[in-house]
Design a protein around this motif. Sequence first.
Motif, PDB file in Angstrom:
ATOM      1  N   HIS A  38      60.414 -22.758  -7.757  1.00  0.00           N
ATOM      2  CA  HIS A  38      60.998 -24.027  -7.333  1.00  0.00           C
ATOM      3  C   HIS A  38      62.217 -24.352  -8.186  1.00  0.00           C
ATOM      4  O   HIS A  38      62.095 -24.908  -9.271  1.00  0.00           O
ATOM      5  N   HIS A  90      65.836 -21.793   0.036  1.00  0.00           N
ATOM      6  CA  HIS A  90      64.525 -22.210   0.542  1.00  0.00           C
ATOM      7  C   HIS A  90      63.517 -21.067   0.542  1.00  0.00           C
ATOM      8  O   HIS A  90      62.308 -21.319   0.513  1.00  0.00           O
ATOM      9  N   SER A  91      63.970 -19.822   0.536  1.00  0.00           N
ATOM     10  CA  SER A  91      63.046 -18.693   0.411  1.00  0.00           C
ATOM     11  C   SER A  91      62.439 -18.638  -0.984  1.00  0.00           C
ATOM     12  O   SER A  91      61.309 -18.158  -1.155  1.00  0.00           O
ATOM     13  N   HIS A 111      61.366 -21.115  -2.579  1.00  0.00           N
ATOM     14  CA  HIS A 111      60.183 -21.969  -2.507  1.00  0.00           C
ATOM     15  C   HIS A 111      58.997 -21.203  -1.932  1.00  0.00           C
ATOM     16  O   HIS A 111      57.866 -21.377  -2.373  1.00  0.00           O
ATOM     17  N   ASP A 112      59.270 -20.359  -0.928  1.00  0.00           N
ATOM     18  CA  ASP A 112      58.193 -19.587  -0.321  1.00  0.00           C
ATOM     19  C   ASP A 112      57.574 -18.602  -1.298  1.00  0.00           C
ATOM     20  O   ASP A 112      56.401 -18.256  -1.181  1.00  0.00           O
ATOM     21  N   PHE A 113      58.360 -18.124  -2.252  1.00  0.00           N
ATOM     22  CA  PHE A 113      57.863 -17.195  -3.254  1.00  0.00           C
ATOM     23  C   PHE A 113      57.294 -17.901  -4.484  1.00  0.00           C
ATOM     24  O   PHE A 113      56.940 -17.247  -5.462  1.00  0.00           O
ATOM     25  N   GLY A 114      57.239 -19.221  -4.443  1.00  0.00           N
ATOM     26  CA  GLY A 114      56.635 -19.977  -5.524  1.00  0.00           C
ATOM     27  C   GLY A 114      57.573 -20.356  -6.645  1.00  0.00           C
ATOM     28  O   GLY A 114      57.145 -20.926  -7.644  1.00  0.00           O
ATOM     29  N   ARG A 145      69.274 -20.224   3.164  1.00  0.00           N
ATOM     30  CA  ARG A 145      68.103 -19.367   3.398  1.00  0.00           C
ATOM     31  C   ARG A 145      67.534 -18.862   2.078  1.00  0.00           C
ATOM     32  O   ARG A 145      66.325 -18.887   1.864  1.00  0.00           O
TER      33      ARG A 145
END
Length: 117
Positions: A90, A82-83, A85-88, A79
Amino acid sequence: MNGKRHFEPLFWSLFGAGGIVTAMATPVLVLIVGLCVPLGIIPADALSYDRMMAFAGSWFGRLALAGVIILSLWHCVHRIYHSLHDFGFHPGFAMKTLFYGSALVFSIATVTMVLLV
């Protein structure tokens, strides 16, 4: 097909299993420890130290504790990874190795502690 193996399905399956275990175990623990014991529905001595150690010392208790700890750990690591990635952010291969490697190390440590104690 280039014959390259991916471990992502393994991580997603551990993530899913951990999510289910966490979603099922956490509300029950909150209900028992946070409501039923304080309200007197379940006697306080039902959760005494001696009873909890007897549970943790049984094969079923050890298996249950290891399962909850390990699967919740993998769920959390996946979690968080991959979170990012959601915050930009990488993370590269090194961060992925650090995340999943630490989950693997702590899983092995949990199994070791369950078997040795």
